[in-house]
Design a protein around this motif. Structure first.
Motif, PDB file in Angstrom:
ATOM      1  N   ILE A   1      -2.056  -2.432   2.607  1.00 50.55           N
ATOM      2  CA  ILE A   1      -1.782  -1.232   1.820  1.00 50.55           C
ATOM      3  C   ILE A   1      -1.021  -0.245   2.703  1.00 50.55           C
ATOM      4  O   ILE A   1      -1.448   0.059   3.823  1.00 50.55           O
ATOM      5  CB  ILE A   1      -3.089  -0.562   1.328  1.00 50.55           C
ATOM      6  CG1 ILE A   1      -3.986  -1.580   0.624  1.00 50.55           C
ATOM      7  CG2 ILE A   1      -2.782   0.638   0.439  1.00 50.55           C
ATOM      8  CD1 ILE A   1      -3.370  -2.230  -0.586  1.00 50.55           C
ATOM      9  N   GLY A   2       0.095   0.264   2.191  1.00 52.37           N
ATOM     10  CA  GLY A   2       0.900   1.241   2.917  1.00 52.37           C
ATOM     11  C   GLY A   2       0.588   2.655   2.469  1.00 52.37           C
ATOM     12  O   GLY A   2       0.317   2.901   1.288  1.00 52.37           O
ATOM     13  N   PHE A   3       0.605   3.585   3.414  1.00 48.19           N
ATOM     14  CA  PHE A   3       0.364   5.001   3.147  1.00 48.19           C
ATOM     15  C   PHE A   3       1.484   5.811   3.785  1.00 48.19           C
ATOM     16  O   PHE A   3       1.689   5.737   4.997  1.00 48.19           O
ATOM     17  CB  PHE A   3      -0.974   5.447   3.759  1.00 48.19           C
ATOM     18  CG  PHE A   3      -2.172   4.746   3.195  1.00 48.19           C
ATOM     19  CD1 PHE A   3      -2.912   5.329   2.183  1.00 48.19           C
ATOM     20  CD2 PHE A   3      -2.568   3.512   3.679  1.00 48.19           C
ATOM     21  CE1 PHE A   3      -4.026   4.695   1.660  1.00 48.19           C
ATOM     22  CE2 PHE A   3      -3.676   2.862   3.169  1.00 48.19           C
ATOM     23  CZ  PHE A   3      -4.408   3.454   2.157  1.00 48.19           C
ATOM     24  N   ASP A   4       2.207   6.562   2.986  1.00 46.28           N
ATOM     25  CA  ASP A   4       3.195   7.516   3.499  1.00 46.28           C
ATOM     26  C   ASP A   4       2.476   8.858   3.466  1.00 46.28           C
ATOM     27  O   ASP A   4       2.259   9.436   2.397  1.00 46.28           O
ATOM     28  CB  ASP A   4       4.440   7.523   2.621  1.00 46.28           C
ATOM     29  CG  ASP A   4       5.552   8.369   3.202  1.00 46.28           C
ATOM     30  OD1 ASP A   4       5.361   8.958   4.282  1.00 46.28           O
ATOM     31  OD2 ASP A   4       6.607   8.455   2.562  1.00 46.28           O
ATOM     32  N   THR A   5       2.087   9.353   4.641  1.00 45.49           N
ATOM     33  CA  THR A   5       1.084  10.405   4.754  1.00 45.49           C
ATOM     34  C   THR A   5       1.642  11.704   5.303  1.00 45.49           C
ATOM     35  O   THR A   5       2.475  11.696   6.206  1.00 45.49           O
ATOM     36  CB  THR A   5      -0.058   9.914   5.676  1.00 45.49           C
ATOM     37  OG1 THR A   5      -0.534   8.670   5.174  1.00 45.49           O
ATOM     38  CG2 THR A   5      -1.187  10.894   5.750  1.00 45.49           C
ATOM     39  N   GLU A   6       1.107  12.823   4.770  1.00 34.07           N
ATOM     40  CA  GLU A   6       1.436  14.154   5.270  1.00 34.07           C
ATOM     41  C   GLU A   6       0.164  14.991   5.304  1.00 34.07           C
ATOM     42  O   GLU A   6      -0.594  15.024   4.337  1.00 34.07           O
ATOM     43  CB  GLU A   6       2.468  14.819   4.375  1.00 34.07           C
ATOM     44  CG  GLU A   6       2.928  16.153   4.909  1.00 34.07           C
ATOM     45  CD  GLU A   6       4.090  16.726   4.122  1.00 34.07           C
ATOM     46  OE1 GLU A   6       4.416  17.891   4.377  1.00 34.07           O
ATOM     47  OE2 GLU A   6       4.647  16.029   3.274  1.00 34.07           O
ATOM     48  N   VAL A   7      -0.071  15.655   6.438  1.00 30.32           N
ATOM     49  CA  VAL A   7      -1.242  16.501   6.627  1.00 30.32           C
ATOM     50  C   VAL A   7      -0.790  17.957   6.709  1.00 30.32           C
ATOM     51  O   VAL A   7       0.122  18.281   7.472  1.00 30.32           O
ATOM     52  CB  VAL A   7      -2.005  16.124   7.922  1.00 30.32           C
ATOM     53  CG1 VAL A   7      -3.199  17.037   8.136  1.00 30.32           C
ATOM     54  CG2 VAL A   7      -2.431  14.667   7.890  1.00 30.32           C
ATOM     55  N   SER A   8      -1.432  18.812   5.925  1.00 29.47           N
ATOM     56  CA  SER A   8      -1.172  20.258   5.957  1.00 29.47           C
ATOM     57  C   SER A   8      -2.461  20.975   6.310  1.00 29.47           C
ATOM     58  O   SER A   8      -3.541  20.575   5.862  1.00 29.47           O
ATOM     59  CB  SER A   8      -0.693  20.748   4.580  1.00 29.47           C
ATOM     60  OG  SER A   8       0.457  20.055   4.182  1.00 29.47           O
ATOM     61  N   ILE A   9      -2.340  22.048   7.113  1.00 37.04           N
ATOM     62  CA  ILE A   9      -3.516  22.838   7.496  1.00 37.04           C
ATOM     63  C   ILE A   9      -3.191  24.307   7.301  1.00 37.04           C
ATOM     64  O   ILE A   9      -2.182  24.802   7.818  1.00 37.04           O
ATOM     65  CB  ILE A   9      -3.914  22.596   8.967  1.00 37.04           C
ATOM     66  CG1 ILE A   9      -4.192  21.111   9.218  1.00 37.04           C
ATOM     67  CG2 ILE A   9      -5.133  23.445   9.335  1.00 37.04           C
ATOM     68  CD1 ILE A   9      -4.374  20.760  10.677  1.00 37.04           C
ATOM     69  N   GLY A  10      -4.059  25.034   6.560  1.00 36.69           N
ATOM     70  CA  GLY A  10      -3.881  26.463   6.356  1.00 36.69           C
ATOM     71  C   GLY A  10      -4.465  27.271   7.500  1.00 36.69           C
ATOM     72  O   GLY A  10      -5.216  26.754   8.342  1.00 36.69           O
ATOM     73  N   ALA A  11      -4.146  28.559   7.535  1.00 40.43           N
ATOM     74  CA  ALA A  11      -4.619  29.454   8.598  1.00 40.43           C
ATOM     75  C   ALA A  11      -6.142  29.578   8.623  1.00 40.43           C
ATOM     76  O   ALA A  11      -6.727  29.887   9.660  1.00 40.43           O
ATOM     77  CB  ALA A  11      -3.989  30.829   8.425  1.00 40.43           C
ATOM     78  N   ASP A  12      -6.795  29.310   7.492  1.00 39.34           N
ATOM     79  CA  ASP A  12      -8.253  29.422   7.417  1.00 39.34           C
ATOM     80  C   ASP A  12      -8.978  28.141   7.836  1.00 39.34           C
ATOM     81  O   ASP A  12     -10.200  28.063   7.782  1.00 39.34           O
ATOM     82  CB  ASP A  12      -8.675  29.813   6.002  1.00 39.34           C
ATOM     83  CG  ASP A  12      -8.233  28.799   4.954  1.00 39.34           C
ATOM     84  OD1 ASP A  12      -7.543  27.808   5.310  1.00 39.34           O
ATOM     85  OD2 ASP A  12      -8.568  29.002   3.773  1.00 39.34           O
ATOM     86  N   GLY A  13      -8.236  27.120   8.251  1.00 43.44           N
ATOM     87  CA  GLY A  13      -8.850  25.880   8.702  1.00 43.44           C
ATOM     88  C   GLY A  13      -9.091  24.869   7.602  1.00 43.44           C
ATOM     89  O   GLY A  13      -9.665  23.816   7.854  1.00 43.44           O
TER      90      GLY A  13
END
Length: 115
Positions: free
Chosen positions: A74-86
């Motif tokens: 299984i392939g995953f094209d992944t993106e992680v985002s993090i806000g200022a509040d954690g």
């Protein structure tokens, strides 16, 4: 678990995953179970922050499939985002060798480690 990974930048990359063993001895594993068995670790495969800098457990996992995968990889094209509040989000487009199969999302709580 077997993994093949290409990091584009911190928090962004492509990963191919496959379960290395059955969930239960002597029982076949459906392709749906294979997807769900590997989807939970995707947030740790393309981290925005390294484990030495922060803890970032996922609080939930949502997977939407519009077709079943052809095989175990299984392939995953992944993106992680993090806000200022954690609070963060790991999003991934899921695919197999034939193309797209769905998407996943994981809410993260990011906590910097004490130095």
């Amino acid at each position: 678990m077997e993994a093949r990974r290409r990091l584009v930048e911190p928090g962004r990359g492509q990963v191919w995953l496959r379960l290395g063993m059955p969930l239960l001895d002597d029982e076949p594993v459906s392709t749906t179970a294979q997807v769900l068995g590997v989807a939970d670790i995707v947030n740790g495969m393309t981290p925005r922050l390294t484990p030495e800098v922060a803890n970032y457990p996922n609080l939930d996992l949502t997977v939407h499939l519009f077709r079943l995968p052809r095989d175990a990889w299984i392939g995953f094209d992944t993106e992680v985002s993090i806000g200022a509040d954690g609070i963060g989000l790991t999003r991934a487009a899921l695919h197999d060798a034939d193309g797209p199969i769905g998407a996943s999302a994981q809410t993260l709580t990011v906590r910097l480690r004490d130095e």
